[in-house]
Design a protein around this motif. Structure first.
Motif, PDB file in Angstrom:
ATOM      1  N   GLN A 103     -63.360  -9.558-101.903  1.00  0.00           N
ATOM      2  CA  GLN A 103     -62.319 -10.088-101.038  1.00  0.00           C
ATOM      3  C   GLN A 103     -62.392 -11.606-101.007  1.00  0.00           C
ATOM      4  OE1 GLN A 103     -62.961  -7.419 -97.565  1.00  0.00           O
ATOM      5  NE2 GLN A 103     -61.124  -8.483 -96.913  1.00  0.00           N
ATOM      6  N   TYR A 169     -50.886 -16.432-101.702  1.00  0.00           N
ATOM      7  CA  TYR A 169     -52.013 -15.552-101.370  1.00  0.00           C
ATOM      8  C   TYR A 169     -52.014 -14.314-102.279  1.00  0.00           C
ATOM      9  CZ  TYR A 169     -55.136 -12.500 -98.781  1.00  0.00           C
ATOM     10  OH  TYR A 169     -56.156 -11.655 -98.439  1.00  0.00           O
ATOM     11  N   GLY A 196     -54.896  -8.258 -95.658  1.00  0.00           N
ATOM     12  CA  GLY A 196     -54.201  -9.506 -95.350  1.00  0.00           C
ATOM     13  C   GLY A 196     -52.894  -9.716 -96.079  1.00  0.00           C
TER      14      GLY A 196
END
Ligand code: ATP
Length: 266
Positions: A103, A169, A196
């Motif tokens: 991550q 992202y 996320g």
């Protein structure tokens, strides 16, 4: 308790039939008095998507850390493609084809997407000695070619010349997957690949995961139950360090203990 006698529903064929790519036997990891992974015997079927689910603190990440050599087991063993691997170092396991995507960010922000992938493509094959440097140069063309293929596979060709820090992202998460693919894994462990992300980014990463699964065995830790039920061939449910149940999404959905321990609390 073995994983096999935890199954309630046995009408569907076992998703673990065929040779497992990875298996554990009595795998245990203690931190002081806390047993994070407790006598886990599990088979990861080759060529499938397996999800490991369970409440916070169930032991999922510790299990990944045992698979990848970050932790040595307190007891038990791990076999990867028929070879015992517990106690082996992470870089050795990467060379054997067992790769994990994190991550956390593992790319160079001031290099382009293409440069990041090209570097990662060269990394598993070269060392740091003078001889390695020569090999490194001979491999440059192959690395460039391989980087282009991976860029296309993860749908980043259109931003190949952007520096990694300029990517969105979602694109950065694709880049992290690309960097793992550059190691040419046979077994790819993904830790919360959709964490996320917006719904749109999530949809894109799910498509990518399904595409990758065409030729690489995947194991995911994933909290989003819709995604888990949708893409997994096989699910292992952990609770308090043990594997509470494993089976197909339908078997897991209908398992009362799973509903009590996990799904019911959603
Ligand atoms: N390095 C460590 N030292 C001490 N305890 C640890 C360590 N790593 C994990 N633990 C403990 O082991 C247990 C299992 O943790 P783990 O992170 O494997 O669970 P998890 O299922 O991945 O949880 P989450 O879904 O919250 O990430 C927890 O009680 C945790 O506090």
């Amino acid at each position: 308790m073995t994983t096999n006698d935890t199954m309630d529903v046995t009408t569907e064929p076992s998703p673990t039939s065929g040779k497992p790519i990875l298996s554990t036997d009595g795998l245990t990891k203690r931190f002081g008095t806390l047993t994070a992974v407790d006598d886990v015997s599990l088979e990861i079927p080759t060529g499938r998507i397996t999800s490991i689910i369970g409440p916070n603190g169930a032991g999922k990440t510790t299990l990944f850390n045992l698979f990848t050599g970050k932790y040595e087991p307190t007891a038990g063993r791990i076999d990867f493609r028929g070879n015992r691997i517990d106690g082996e170092k992470p870089h050795y396991l990467v060379k054997q084809g067992l790769v994990r995507s994190f991550q956390i960010t593992n790319f160079f922000g001031d290099l382009t997407a293409r440069e990041n992938i090209r570097l990662a493509t060269q990394a598993p094959h070269t060392g740091f000695g003078p001889r390695d440097f020569l090999t490194h140069h001979r491999n440059l063309d192959a690395a460039t070619e391989s980087a282009e293929r991976i860029l296309e596979r993860v749908d980043l060709s259109h931003v190949a010349d952007e520096t990694a820090s300029n990517l969105s992202y979602g694109q950065r998460r694709h880049l992290e997957i690309a960097i793992s693919l550059a190691a040419d894994p046979d077994l790819f462990l993904m830790d919360e690949p959709t964490a996320g992300m917006s719904p749109e980014e999530t949809g894109e990463i799910v498509d990518l995961i399904e595409e990758i699964a065409a030729d690489i065995t995947l194991v995911l830790i994933e909290h989003d139950m819709h995604i888990v039920m949708d893409i997994s061939d096989h699910i292992a449910v952990m609770n308090e360090g043990t594997v509470l149940a494993h089976g197909t999404p339908d078997q897991i959905r209908n398992d009362e203990r799973v509903q009590r321990a996990y799904l019911g609390s959603e």
